[in-house]
Design a protein around this motif. Sequence first.
Motif, PDB file in Angstrom:
ATOM      1  N   PRO A  38     -26.460   6.431  13.361  1.00  0.00           N
ATOM      2  CA  PRO A  38     -26.053   5.951  14.823  1.00  0.00           C
ATOM      3  C   PRO A  38     -26.408   4.359  14.801  1.00  0.00           C
ATOM      4  CG  PRO A  38     -27.389   7.957  14.857  1.00  0.00           C
ATOM      5  CD  PRO A  38     -27.239   7.477  13.439  1.00  0.00           C
ATOM      6  N   GLY A  39     -27.761   3.823  14.270  1.00  0.00           N
ATOM      7  CA  GLY A  39     -28.137   2.567  14.345  1.00  0.00           C
ATOM      8  C   GLY A  39     -27.381   1.464  13.530  1.00  0.00           C
ATOM      9  N   ALA A  40     -26.648   1.956  12.651  1.00  0.00           N
ATOM     10  CA  ALA A  40     -25.806   1.273  11.732  1.00  0.00           C
ATOM     11  C   ALA A  40     -24.633   0.422  12.250  1.00  0.00           C
ATOM     12  CB  ALA A  40     -25.545   1.809  10.486  1.00  0.00           C
ATOM     13  N   ASP A  41     -24.778  -1.226  11.975  1.00  0.00           N
ATOM     14  CA  ASP A  41     -23.570  -1.834  12.707  1.00  0.00           C
ATOM     15  C   ASP A  41     -22.766  -2.199  11.317  1.00  0.00           C
ATOM     16  OD1 ASP A  41     -23.931  -1.968  15.354  1.00  0.00           O
ATOM     17  OD2 ASP A  41     -25.478  -3.539  14.905  1.00  0.00           O
ATOM     18  N   ALA A  42     -23.644  -1.943  10.055  1.00  0.00           N
ATOM     19  CA  ALA A  42     -22.966  -2.446   8.779  1.00  0.00           C
ATOM     20  C   ALA A  42     -23.751  -1.725   7.773  1.00  0.00           C
ATOM     21  CB  ALA A  42     -23.052  -3.858   8.693  1.00  0.00           C
TER      22      ALA A  42
END
Length: 233
Positions: A38-42
Amino acid sequence: MTESLSSLHAELAGVVLVGRELPDVLTEIVQISRRAIPGADATSITLIRDERAFTAAFAGQIAMDADELQYQRGYGPCLDAGRSGEVFVVRDMSAEDRWPDYALHAARLGVGSSLSVPLPFQGATIGALNNYSTEPGAFGDVDVRLGEEVAAFVAIAVGNAEAAARATDDVMNMRRAMDSRAVIEQAKGILMERFKVTSEQAFTLLTHASQRSNVKLRDVAEELTDTGVLRGS
């Protein structure tokens, strides 16, 4: 959590490992990982070979840029995870003091927090799965668990690729050995006919020619079969 794991497992189960180049497989996996955590942007995958670290696949330029900052310095959470086998969570990059120089530059890139999970392989660690967020505090226990699931699958993909490479090498080596044996047998036949000697004596003639000229036995035999000339005679 259970639903997230089930969804992740379903996506990973759909990744085809056979008959594909490893970079293509890893690129698909990092895309799945970025969607699943959920928290991953990259997201990126760091592999370490002979103490050299490199990014094998990434989804999101900020991941590649943050990885490169660590490679340039020789330290950072992804490298430490890949070397130690420990999970490293950076909750607030602007306040991180374990890798101060890296953290300062990563924060300037826009990294707010990160999660680096080691890649286990045959009792060792071969790199890390790296997840980056533009927000502080983006990664918690659920993210760590999901990251560990992805990391285990990455290790399987790498293991399959290395096994396939070894199998290819074994086949090529076997073919080369068979080709060498065939040309040596052909050369022995020429010498047996020419000098009326036994198979063992013909082989001795070839080995002596190889030793005198410092040329591989196969090459001496091949030259004889191609030209009719025994090197050094």
